[in-house]
Design an enzyme around this catalytic site. Structure first.
Site, PDB file in Angstrom:
ATOM      1  N   ARG B 208      64.035 227.523 -26.697  1.00  0.00           N
ATOM      2  CA  ARG B 208      65.010 228.437 -26.076  1.00  0.00           C
ATOM      3  C   ARG B 208      64.341 229.640 -25.404  1.00  0.00           C
ATOM      4  O   ARG B 208      64.978 230.678 -25.229  1.00  0.00           O
ATOM      5  CB  ARG B 208      66.061 228.906 -27.087  1.00  0.00           C
ATOM      6  CG  ARG B 208      66.854 227.761 -27.709  1.00  0.00           C
ATOM      7  CD  ARG B 208      68.116 228.235 -28.393  1.00  0.00           C
ATOM      8  NE  ARG B 208      68.777 227.121 -29.065  1.00  0.00           N
ATOM      9  CZ  ARG B 208      68.635 226.826 -30.352  1.00  0.00           C
ATOM     10  NH1 ARG B 208      67.869 227.568 -31.116  1.00  0.00           N
ATOM     11  NH2 ARG B 208      69.272 225.802 -30.871  1.00  0.00           N
ATOM     12  N   LYS B 230      63.629 232.014 -10.166  1.00  0.00           N
ATOM     13  CA  LYS B 230      64.372 230.762  -9.998  1.00  0.00           C
ATOM     14  C   LYS B 230      63.483 229.621 -10.440  1.00  0.00           C
ATOM     15  O   LYS B 230      62.388 229.431  -9.911  1.00  0.00           O
ATOM     16  CB  LYS B 230      64.776 230.560  -8.538  1.00  0.00           C
ATOM     17  CG  LYS B 230      66.031 231.295  -8.147  1.00  0.00           C
ATOM     18  CD  LYS B 230      66.565 230.736  -6.838  1.00  0.00           C
ATOM     19  CE  LYS B 230      67.771 231.511  -6.351  1.00  0.00           C
ATOM     20  NZ  LYS B 230      68.258 230.980  -5.051  1.00  0.00           N
ATOM     21  N   GLU B 272      58.382 230.414   5.252  1.00  0.00           N
ATOM     22  CA  GLU B 272      59.091 231.404   4.424  1.00  0.00           C
ATOM     23  C   GLU B 272      58.734 232.829   4.863  1.00  0.00           C
ATOM     24  O   GLU B 272      59.557 233.741   4.776  1.00  0.00           O
ATOM     25  CB  GLU B 272      58.767 231.218   2.938  1.00  0.00           C
ATOM     26  CG  GLU B 272      59.154 229.865   2.350  1.00  0.00           C
ATOM     27  CD  GLU B 272      60.663 229.684   2.094  1.00  0.00           C
ATOM     28  OE1 GLU B 272      61.459 230.581   2.446  1.00  0.00           O
ATOM     29  OE2 GLU B 272      61.024 228.622   1.543  1.00  0.00           O
ATOM     30  N   LYS B 314      60.945 240.169  -0.956  1.00  0.00           N
ATOM     31  CA  LYS B 314      61.585 239.351  -1.986  1.00  0.00           C
ATOM     32  C   LYS B 314      61.898 240.180  -3.226  1.00  0.00           C
ATOM     33  O   LYS B 314      62.986 240.068  -3.807  1.00  0.00           O
ATOM     34  CB  LYS B 314      60.701 238.164  -2.366  1.00  0.00           C
ATOM     35  CG  LYS B 314      61.318 237.315  -3.475  1.00  0.00           C
ATOM     36  CD  LYS B 314      61.389 235.868  -3.162  1.00  0.00           C
ATOM     37  CE  LYS B 314      62.203 235.106  -4.191  1.00  0.00           C
ATOM     38  NZ  LYS B 314      62.011 233.654  -4.087  1.00  0.00           N
ATOM     39  N   GLU B 324      71.889 236.029  -7.827  1.00  0.00           N
ATOM     40  CA  GLU B 324      72.439 235.516  -6.573  1.00  0.00           C
ATOM     41  C   GLU B 324      73.960 235.576  -6.505  1.00  0.00           C
ATOM     42  O   GLU B 324      74.643 234.562  -6.336  1.00  0.00           O
ATOM     43  CB  GLU B 324      71.940 234.076  -6.329  1.00  0.00           C
ATOM     44  CG  GLU B 324      72.169 233.651  -4.882  1.00  0.00           C
ATOM     45  CD  GLU B 324      71.332 232.434  -4.468  1.00  0.00           C
ATOM     46  OE1 GLU B 324      70.117 232.440  -4.700  1.00  0.00           O
ATOM     47  OE2 GLU B 324      71.907 231.511  -3.911  1.00  0.00           O
ATOM     48  N   ARG B 328      71.110 237.937  -2.509  1.00  0.00           N
ATOM     49  CA  ARG B 328      69.951 237.056  -2.726  1.00  0.00           C
ATOM     50  C   ARG B 328      70.085 235.736  -1.971  1.00  0.00           C
ATOM     51  O   ARG B 328      69.078 235.125  -1.606  1.00  0.00           O
ATOM     52  CB  ARG B 328      69.765 236.789  -4.223  1.00  0.00           C
ATOM     53  CG  ARG B 328      68.557 235.928  -4.491  1.00  0.00           C
ATOM     54  CD  ARG B 328      68.119 235.894  -5.933  1.00  0.00           C
ATOM     55  NE  ARG B 328      66.939 235.037  -6.041  1.00  0.00           N
ATOM     56  CZ  ARG B 328      66.167 234.968  -7.111  1.00  0.00           C
ATOM     57  NH1 ARG B 328      66.439 235.686  -8.174  1.00  0.00           N
ATOM     58  NH2 ARG B 328      65.124 234.183  -7.127  1.00  0.00           N
ATOM     59  N   ASN B 332      67.922 232.212   1.505  1.00  0.00           N
ATOM     60  CA  ASN B 332      68.040 230.781   1.772  1.00  0.00           C
ATOM     61  C   ASN B 332      68.319 230.457   3.234  1.00  0.00           C
ATOM     62  O   ASN B 332      68.823 229.375   3.543  1.00  0.00           O
ATOM     63  CB  ASN B 332      69.134 230.177   0.878  1.00  0.00           C
ATOM     64  CG  ASN B 332      68.625 229.953  -0.540  1.00  0.00           C
ATOM     65  OD1 ASN B 332      67.622 229.287  -0.741  1.00  0.00           O
ATOM     66  ND2 ASN B 332      69.307 230.535  -1.506  1.00  0.00           N
ATOM     67  N   HIS B 335      67.731 226.967   4.470  1.00  0.00           N
ATOM     68  CA  HIS B 335      67.514 226.119   3.294  1.00  0.00           C
ATOM     69  C   HIS B 335      68.631 225.110   3.076  1.00  0.00           C
ATOM     70  O   HIS B 335      68.399 224.068   2.463  1.00  0.00           O
ATOM     71  CB  HIS B 335      67.344 226.980   2.038  1.00  0.00           C
ATOM     72  CG  HIS B 335      65.995 227.632   1.928  1.00  0.00           C
ATOM     73  ND1 HIS B 335      65.500 228.479   2.900  1.00  0.00           N
ATOM     74  CD2 HIS B 335      65.014 227.545   0.976  1.00  0.00           C
ATOM     75  CE1 HIS B 335      64.285 228.905   2.534  1.00  0.00           C
ATOM     76  NE2 HIS B 335      63.979 228.346   1.380  1.00  0.00           N
ATOM     77  N   HIS B 339      67.317 221.683   2.599  1.00  0.00           N
ATOM     78  CA  HIS B 339      67.485 220.914   1.356  1.00  0.00           C
ATOM     79  C   HIS B 339      68.115 219.549   1.664  1.00  0.00           C
ATOM     80  O   HIS B 339      67.781 218.549   1.023  1.00  0.00           O
ATOM     81  CB  HIS B 339      68.376 221.672   0.371  1.00  0.00           C
ATOM     82  CG  HIS B 339      67.676 222.801  -0.317  1.00  0.00           C
ATOM     83  ND1 HIS B 339      68.336 223.713  -1.108  1.00  0.00           N
ATOM     84  CD2 HIS B 339      66.367 223.165  -0.343  1.00  0.00           C
ATOM     85  CE1 HIS B 339      67.468 224.601  -1.581  1.00  0.00           C
ATOM     86  NE2 HIS B 339      66.271 224.292  -1.130  1.00  0.00           N
ATOM     87  N   HIS B 352      58.388 221.409   1.658  1.00  0.00           N
ATOM     88  CA  HIS B 352      59.562 222.277   1.630  1.00  0.00           C
ATOM     89  C   HIS B 352      59.639 223.170   2.875  1.00  0.00           C
ATOM     90  O   HIS B 352      60.678 223.267   3.533  1.00  0.00           O
ATOM     91  CB  HIS B 352      59.540 223.112   0.353  1.00  0.00           C
ATOM     92  CG  HIS B 352      60.642 224.121   0.254  1.00  0.00           C
ATOM     93  ND1 HIS B 352      61.975 223.773   0.243  1.00  0.00           N
ATOM     94  CD2 HIS B 352      60.608 225.485   0.164  1.00  0.00           C
ATOM     95  CE1 HIS B 352      62.723 224.869   0.153  1.00  0.00           C
ATOM     96  NE2 HIS B 352      61.919 225.921   0.104  1.00  0.00           N
TER      97      HIS B 352
END
Lengths: 451, 451
Positions: B208, B230, B272, B314, B324, B328, B332, B335, B339, B352
């Site tokens: 955990r 993330k 990026e 960032k 987010e 935030r 993206n 993206h 994606h 990517h």
């Protein structure tokens, strides 16, 4: 289904119980202990000063010491709960992550209670093959009653601890993605501890976190696993090794679901009820000794009281130490031995509470060997667990080696040192410590294992 | 290996850069916008008032407006970084979860930087088959130099986006449990974005949650994925669908690792870098236009400056909106289209950043069709990406249908509505919105796909 009571009437009828208890000075029993936490140093709970994750220092006396007038109150509270069918609320106080536990009869017939905690338009109910035929329709009705905007999907997992693994968890993600659940969706756990733990971890991880509601249907889940945000799955080498701390929006305990619970499952839950008495609530333990037959006979008011008082104890501990920096570990009395049994014997061979019961007897035996408790406590623990028809020794296949090898990967090991929860002092007091004579642990293991 | 500089000398030499920028009034460009967030309502960044998760309201002007003297400063900063080999520090300000990003040449030869963030006695380095032969020994030396108490284990995963899944992740848990890593252990991610995301999710979930350090070795990871917490893995139906927000103890960027980076990987990271310019830092974009050849030629001071300025951008966004809730999401840009390409084309077919580059061109095209930006921006984006040898259109196999079906499960969908990051206004301004003419999206998809 029964028509829902209007929201205001439920609200006004809520019997709110605060999990925050007043702080009293340590009893004379307390050992002096520095505020700084270190591996191996014993923390005496509830009667010692303990260091918490937040840096706060809490001095807690056992519940009986904090409220000397509690014994008569127990009787009153039981009567009050028997007389009314309105939900009792126990609050788990965690700042912005606080949430209520609703406890009562017929709560699944109160759509408002559930609907107020659903955000967004889609809900995924996670349940199992045993519970789905009994309560899934009822829950879907409660979620959709006069609420046409919400779409409810469900995923029905195989039942049992042996399916509490990553492979089964993937079925939840598959379903959620197939149904195009988005970040505003809500996952609902409908079932016992395995379903709650798995659904909670799925909710914690799906899209990096979505809303989550617990509807526990076993006594084990109602008194323990659904409260406090511990979620996860097992690994072949250890229980709950992979998971997250992730709090639900609410916990809804409909005590009527206990009517369909098998006897073995009921007893399994009682093992955790007994635990609360032993680690921090002597009066509750005494109440259990007097009322065990009522609990086993499923007397609704006795069960409701046991659930409420267990949740109050758990909520208080979790509020003080959410991430288990110290005090929260005491909720694991008997669990280190118990997890070893579950892992080595094979997940699902014994119910969790059965393994915890045998583990509790072992922890109590070890505490006595260390000279930390007198033998009347040993006998009382043995008697109450036997009365509940719970195992008081590990299965025959458990060897000393098996115990040792599984216990070595326990989550409470720190820098190679196994820390245990042991009883120390009068009834209701325990320690979480790595400072104990290894000989006592060896003797206990040899006393309970054939080899 | 080189002897470590003593800790105080490093400390005193740190060039600390605050990610917190002063708050200036919105530009005249700003649209009036209510403080309450709702699905579909556009948020104009950086020049609008946006509602954040914490309830705070931030009014942010583009970087150039906040510091009009920034252009000459750029030159000075680059010179300063070229002249010194001491680490620059960018702070990610997240209260109790704050952490530093160390940026510099030769930082893997500074054991103190790493060791100060290791807690407990055991470390698990998670890396891949490409990076292990290059840097694993160096990292193990840095962790163990004059530090005999620490045991370092490693797990070497197959390299590539197609292995970023639950099955590969289990190898990390298997190794950690086999090595009896306890809650005080530290996981170290040594590699690119895939390794960082997987190791981070493993650290978030193992017992955990355990300590976690990022050592990004690709430009993509150094400027973007290693910062901000993330973490996660892919699902066959969608990128990063399963994961957690989990912050590292520190990010250590040794810019020397870029010397071994393949050209395609370098370009992927540049996608990026370009993004930061477009969404919030027009001056940085202008600097990139002038310095793209230096970046592609791996000029150390140009790369170090691009990394620092990207991390500052960032860090500022993440500090304002960790989970987010709004702002935030602007990180993206490109993206959602990107994606879709990665998922439908097959994970790992394109890097990517390659998919993001094509996606950025599509987002910019759509912004122009909506009349939100003028065509000079469209041309400048196309030119800079082409100069970086990045794709400016999706692969031929991508159909309109494929885009639509994958984009429907994007994490930014809320209650069925796909929200996109689009440019709006002058260079450096963007919106995150579900309020746009669907026709523009359709036109863009048809313009970039054969069918």
């Amino acid at each position: 289904m029964a028509a829902a009571s209007p929201l205001p009437s439920i609200n006004s009828a809520l019997t709110r119980s605060s999990a925050k208890l007043s702080v009293a000075p340590p009893l004379s029993l307390s050992t002096a202990s520095s505020a700084s936490s270190s591996v191996g140093r014993p923390h005496l709970y509830p009667s010692s000063i303990s260091s918490l994750s937040s840096g706060r220092i809490a001095a807690l006396a056992p519940i009986s010491a904090r409220n000397p007038s509690r014994i008569p109150a127990v009787v009153d509270e039981v009567r009050e709960m028997a007389d009314s069918r309105v939900p009792t609320v126990v609050d788990v106080d965690l700042g912005s992550r606080s949430y209520p536990i609703y406890i009562g009869s017929g709560l699944l017939d109160e759509p408002d209670l559930l609907q107020r905690h659903v955000h967004g338009k889609s809900v995924l109910v996670v349940t199992n093959t045993t519970i789905a035929p009994l309560y899934l329709d009822k829950v879907i009705k409660a979620l959709t009653y006069q609420n046409p905007k919400v779409t409810v999907e469900s995923v029905i997992l195989p039942d049992g601890e042996k399916y509490k693994n990553m492979e089964t968890l993937m079925q939840v993600f598959d379903k959620a993605i197939e149904c195009r659940m988005d970040r505003r969706c809500t996952f609902v756990a409908l079932g016992g501890g395995v379903i709650g733990d798995m659904c909670g971890f799925a909710a914690a991880s799906y899209l990096r976190g979505v809303n989550f509601i617990q509807i526990p249907t076993t006594l084990m889940a109602q008194v323990d696993s659904s409260v406090g945000g511990k979620t996860g799955v097992n690994h072949p080498l250890g229980k709950n090794m992979i998971g997250a701390f992730y709090q639900p929006q609410c916990v809804l305990v409909d005590t009527d679901t206990l009517n369909t619970l098998p006897e073995r499952e009921l007893a399994s839950g009682i093992a955790e009820v007994v635990k609360y008495g032993l680690i921090r609530d002597a009066q509750f333990f005494e109440w259990q000794e007097k009322n065990m037959q009522s609990l086993l006979a499923r007397d609704p008011s006795a069960l409701a009281y046991a659930i409420k008082r267990s949740c109050e104890n758990k909520a208080e501990v979790v509020s003080l130490d959410e991430k288990e920096s110290g005090m929260r570990a005491t909720l694991n009395l008997g669990h280190t031995f118990g997890h070893a049994i579950e892992t080595a014997f094979g997940y699902g061979q014994w119910l969790h509470g059965e393994a915890v019961a045998a583990g509790t007897v072992m922890a109590v035996d070890m505490s006595h060997r260390l000279g930390w408790i007198d033998d009347t406590i040993v006998k009382r623990v043995f008697n109450i667990l036997q009365q509940a028809k719970l195992p008081t020794q590990p299965p025959e296949m458990m060897t000393v080696e098996k115990f040792k090898s599984v216990m070595a990967v326990d989550k409470k090991v720190a820098d190679g040192l196994l820390r245990l929860i042991l009883l120390k002092g009068p009834l209701g007091c325990c320690v979480f410590t790595g400072e104990y004579d290894r000989k006592a642990l060896d003797e206990t293991l040899h006393a309970f294992c054939k080899n």
